[in-house]
Structure formats: C-alpha cells, structure tokens
Scaffold this motif. Structure first.
Motif: not given
Length: 200
Positions: A54-61
C-alpha cells in the motif's frame, strides 16, 4: 464478461522492454507469506507485506495496470527508437505527455485496424491504419501521417504508387517489422511495400 489482467509493476520499469521481459513481482512478499505454516506468523507477515505494498502504491513506486493499458501503450510506441512511455492516467517518470499518448493510442482513429502479434506477444504488424495525409519532403521521401497522430518517413527509393483521384484519407496502411528493428509500410492500393521509419 471480459477478462482483465491486473499487473503491479515498479514505476521505474514501465518501458516496453521491461513489460516484455518481466521481472521480480511486487507481489512476491505476499506469496512468500502464504507459505508460512504458523497461522499467527503468516498473518503478521501478510499484514506487513500488504502495508508495504500500500505504501509503495501510494508513493507511486508501484503502479497497477491492466492488459488493455499495456497493449495500448505498445501500439502507441510501435516503431519508436526509444520505446519508453507513460501509460494513460498514470504519472510515470521518463515518458511523454499523457495527452499525446491518449491521442496516439486512440482506437477510434483506426477502428478497423488489426494488430498481429508473434508467439511471444510482441507486435509483428498493424494492418488497416487510417491515413490522414500523404506528402513528400524536400528529398522526395514519402511522408505518411496516420490518423492516430503517428508520422512515418520513407527511407528507401521504392516508388510509392498513389492514385490521383483518391483522397489521402481514403487510404489505409499496413506497417510490419523488418530485420534489425526496421519497418515496412504498404498502402492498400496494391502498390509495393517500402521501408519506413517513425519520426513522430
């Protein structure tokens, strides 16, 4: 119901070669957690993996794309020397403008087109592309502007046969792969195919 394939990819890998070759999946940590026998440890692992994803999708990674988006982007960049692109609606590094890609990928520009792919899923040719304009440059090379916005320039001395009474927009074109990354075009008037390169 049309089946759709959802793919999660690191944003830095959104290029044509990367999409073709694949790589480590952002879902691998989830799959690893699934193999843990202890229920409590497996749940803790899954929670941590989901939080990280979730963190990676929210940051665009990491971005989520479906098969239709990938195929549209491959079609839009077909023939480009550096096939790096931005998928529609996604803010990715190193690509072109969203509006430009949306114009290039528009199926409505050539609704009768047929995309032929090889056994590896790579584009071999695109048939039935609507033509917007046919002209010549100062060197006498034929320039074909397609309705989807792509521009292709003739690179050999083949005579390109045109019918004077036929409007440019009445033509369709087929573009196919040649050797060593080259491309050929043939208009639908029965003329010979000629070597081309994409310039826009």
């Amino acid at each position: 119901m049309n089946a759709r394939l959802l793919i999660l990819l690191p944003a830095s890998l959104i290029t044509a070669p990367a999409l073709a070759q694949g790589g480590d999946s952002p879902l691998d940590p989830l799959f690893t957690c699934r193999d843990i026998a202890d229920d409590g440890a497996r749940l803790a692992c899954l929670d941590a993996a989901v939080d990280a994803l979730r963190s990676e999708t929210e940051s665009g990674e990491v971005v989520a794309v479906d098969r239709e988006q990938i195929e549209a982007a491959e079609e839009a960049t077909y023939g480009l020397t550096i096939p790096q692109f931005r998928l529609p609606g996604l803010s990715l590094p190193g690509g072109g403008e969203d509006a430009e890609l949306a114009e290039l990928e528009s199926a409505s520009a050539s609704p009768q087109r047929v995309i032929v792919r090889d056994t590896n899923g790579q584009i071999e040719s695109i048939e039935g592309l609507a033509v917007a304009e046919i002209s010549e440059n100062r060197s006498g090379d034929t320039i074909v502007r397609l309705a989807n916005g792509q521009v292709w320039r003739q690179t050999d001395d083949t005579y390109v046969q045109l019918t004077r009474s036929r409007a440019d927009t009445d033509y369709t074109a087929t573009i196919s792969n040649g050797a060593l990354g080259s491309h050929f075009m043939r208009l639908d008037n029965g003329g010979r195919r000629f070597r081309v390169e994409r310039v826009e």
